[in-house]
Design a protein around this motif. Structure first.
Motif, mmCIF file in Angstrom:
data_model
loop_
_atom_site.group_PDB
_atom_site.id
_atom_site.type_symbol
_atom_site.label_atom_id
_atom_site.label_comp_id
_atom_site.label_asym_id
_atom_site.label_seq_id
_atom_site.Cartn_x
_atom_site.Cartn_y
_atom_site.Cartn_z
ATOM 1 N N ARG A 152 5.861 -3.322 11.368
ATOM 2 C CA ARG A 152 6.803 -3.333 12.445
ATOM 3 C C ARG A 152 7.925 -2.105 12.088
ATOM 4 N NH1 ARG A 152 8.827 -8.961 11.875
ATOM 5 N NH2 ARG A 152 8.561 -8.433 9.550
ATOM 6 N N SER A 153 8.826 -2.228 13.042
ATOM 7 C CA SER A 153 9.913 -1.220 12.977
ATOM 8 C C SER A 153 10.753 -1.326 11.538
ATOM 9 C CB SER A 153 10.806 -1.059 14.105
ATOM 10 O OG SER A 153 11.887 -2.322 14.104
ATOM 11 N N LEU A 154 11.557 -0.314 11.071
ATOM 12 C CA LEU A 154 12.318 -0.532 10.122
ATOM 13 C C LEU A 154 13.012 -1.565 10.049
ATOM 14 C CD1 LEU A 154 13.505 2.869 8.664
ATOM 15 C CD2 LEU A 154 14.762 0.881 8.134
ATOM 16 N N GLY A 179 0.881 -1.113 -0.013
ATOM 17 C CA GLY A 179 -0.189 -0.048 0.214
ATOM 18 C C GLY A 179 0.846 1.079 0.092
ATOM 19 N N GLY A 195 2.876 4.103 1.367
ATOM 20 C CA GLY A 195 3.444 4.275 2.783
ATOM 21 C C GLY A 195 3.850 3.072 3.409
ATOM 22 N N ALA A 196 3.512 2.070 2.769
ATOM 23 C CA ALA A 196 3.948 0.583 3.369
ATOM 24 C C ALA A 196 5.300 0.636 3.788
ATOM 25 C CB ALA A 196 3.483 -0.438 2.382
ATOM 26 N N GLY A 197 6.280 1.192 2.913
ATOM 27 C CA GLY A 197 7.589 1.154 3.316
ATOM 28 C C GLY A 197 8.540 0.739 2.178
ATOM 29 N N LYS A 198 7.843 0.742 0.991
ATOM 30 C CA LYS A 198 8.427 0.116 -0.078
ATOM 31 C C LYS A 198 9.891 0.979 -0.545
ATOM 32 C CE LYS A 198 5.067 0.950 -2.899
ATOM 33 N NZ LYS A 198 4.022 1.452 -1.959
ATOM 34 N N GLY A 199 10.002 2.250 -0.508
ATOM 35 C CA GLY A 199 11.006 2.951 -0.948
ATOM 36 C C GLY A 199 12.077 2.898 0.311
ATOM 37 N N THR A 200 11.846 2.959 1.359
ATOM 38 C CA THR A 200 12.526 2.836 2.450
ATOM 39 C C THR A 200 13.308 1.579 2.420
ATOM 40 O OG1 THR A 200 10.959 4.444 3.935
ATOM 41 C CG2 THR A 200 12.763 3.117 5.036
ATOM 42 N N ARG A 235 1.634 6.936 7.947
ATOM 43 C CA ARG A 235 2.876 7.394 7.709
ATOM 44 C C ARG A 235 3.075 8.230 6.497
ATOM 45 N NH1 ARG A 235 5.315 1.115 7.339
ATOM 46 N NH2 ARG A 235 5.320 0.594 9.513
ATOM 47 N N ARG A 239 4.803 11.669 6.424
ATOM 48 C CA ARG A 239 5.593 11.850 5.185
ATOM 49 C C ARG A 239 5.390 13.321 4.548
ATOM 50 N NH1 ARG A 239 5.912 7.610 0.517
ATOM 51 N NH2 ARG A 239 3.992 8.437 0.360
HETATM 52 P P1 ADP Z 1 6.254 3.995 0.224
HETATM 53 O O1 ADP Z 1 7.431 3.878 -0.896
HETATM 54 O O2 ADP Z 1 6.044 2.533 0.283
HETATM 55 O O3 ADP Z 1 5.069 4.886 -0.259
HETATM 56 P P2 ADP Z 1 7.865 4.995 2.108
HETATM 57 O O4 ADP Z 1 9.361 4.065 2.176
HETATM 58 O O5 ADP Z 1 8.154 6.172 1.370
HETATM 59 O O6 ADP Z 1 6.710 4.144 1.493
HETATM 60 O O7 ADP Z 1 7.744 5.141 3.727
HETATM 61 C C1 ADP Z 1 6.460 6.185 3.914
HETATM 62 C C2 ADP Z 1 6.850 6.758 5.128
HETATM 63 O O8 ADP Z 1 6.832 6.016 6.332
HETATM 64 C C3 ADP Z 1 8.323 7.449 5.332
HETATM 65 O O9 ADP Z 1 8.132 8.804 5.627
HETATM 66 C C4 ADP Z 1 9.115 6.539 5.942
HETATM 67 O O10 ADP Z 1 10.102 7.241 6.547
HETATM 68 C C5 ADP Z 1 7.826 5.910 6.908
HETATM 69 N N1 ADP Z 1 8.367 4.562 7.125
HETATM 70 C C6 ADP Z 1 8.922 3.630 6.256
HETATM 71 N N2 ADP Z 1 9.132 2.627 6.931
HETATM 72 C C7 ADP Z 1 8.636 2.442 8.144
HETATM 73 C C8 ADP Z 1 8.555 1.621 9.268
HETATM 74 N N3 ADP Z 1 8.979 0.500 9.291
HETATM 75 N N4 ADP Z 1 8.154 2.294 10.595
HETATM 76 C C9 ADP Z 1 7.616 3.486 10.558
HETATM 77 N N5 ADP Z 1 7.887 4.422 9.366
HETATM 78 C C10 ADP Z 1 8.166 3.971 8.339
#
Ligand code: ADP
Ligand code: C5P
Ligand code: MG
Length: 216
Positions: free
Chosen positions: A199-201, A31, A33-38, A150, A154
């Motif tokens: 969960r956490s990063l 979804g 904000g799921a954290g794909k890019g991170t 999230r 962001r």
């Molecule tokens: P996506 O690419 O899936 O849309 P992002 O990687 O950009 O998501 O992450 C969305 C936001 O959530 C960013 O601000 C990022 O710093 C934060 N984030 C990512 N992973 C986590 C995590 N595991 N726990 C808390 N915040 C996170």
């Protein structure tokens, strides 16, 4: 002359120089904000992968001077709709080609945020079938509530036109209606590797690492 050419050619084959590998692709889905890019950034730091985010490529194309697609991309992104694949697949294909041309050892790709609907999937099949291998789908599974929080967080600094409540409602609907069925299709083929992304990063990355260490 011919012999010299053949000599060079056999040397190339012998040493594997000049032999381009077929791109190996991992689709990264989840979804908004799921954290794909991170997580993709973490993967790139630790493994020999190149990260290509379809969303990033579309935003760059929107900003490119002279782009004929700028306005269209802008309105699709604000509405949380999926841009016609003809545009996206060309951006992805070009980025992959440029990466491999720069360094032929860079043939492993994380294709982030793609394929997001049937149109995306069909476009990939039409253009890339036989030209790249999809190894598996890395699925970041996260509740809609956490995803929205999230993205709103962001949005305080991202400058993105779609990290607001109104766009997010639409993006979540698009995700549920169009992207989940694509993940389900791959699931039936046994190609989905799911990670609990709420969960956490570090916890999420530990699972990602285990998957990549196993799958290569
Ligand atoms: P996506 O690419 O899936 O849309 P992002 O990687 O950009 O998501 O992450 C969305 C936001 O959530 C960013 O601000 C990022 O710093 C934060 N984030 C990512 N992973 C986590 C995590 N595991 N726990 C808390 N915040 C996170
Ligand atoms: O993945 P990301 O959150 O960066 O995507 C932002 C927006 O870009 C999506 O909501 C959608 O409007 C557009 N997009 C698209 N097709 C894709 C990926 C992203 O239209 N395959
Ligand atoms: Mg992203």
């Amino acid at each position: 002359m011919v012999f010299r050419f053949l000599g060079t050619l056999s040397q190339k084959l012998l040493y594997g120089v000049g032999v381009t590998m077929k791109p190996q692709v991992v689709f990264v889905l989840g979804g908004p904000g799921a954290g794909k890019g991170t997580q993709c950034s973490r993967i790139v730091e630790n493994y020999n992968y190149t990260h290509l985010s379809a969303g990033d490529l579309l935003r760059a194309e929107r900003a490119r001077e002279g782009s004929e697609f700028g306005l269209l991309i802008d309105s699709y992104i604000k509405e949380g709709k999926i841009v016609p694949v003809e545009i996206t697949i060309n951006l992805l294909r070009k980025a992959m080609e440029e990466t491999i041309q720069t360094d032929e050892k860079k043939f492993r790709f994380l294709v982030d945020g793609f394929p997001r609907n049937e149109d995306n999937l069909q476009g990939w099949t039409t253009v890339m079938d036989g030209k790249a291998d999809v190894k598996f789908v890395l699925f970041f599974d996260c509740s809609n509530e956490v995803c929205i929080l999230r993205c709103l967080e962001r949005g305080k600094s991202s400058g993105r036109t779609d990290d607001n409540r109104e766009s997010l409602e639409k993006r979540i609907q698009t995700y549920l209606q169009s992207t989940r069925p694509i993940i389900d299709q791959y699931e039936k083929q046994g190609k989905v590797r799911t990670v609990d992304a709420s969960r956490s990063l570090d916890e999420v990355f530990a699972d990602v690492k285990a998957i990549l260490d196993k799958e290569g």
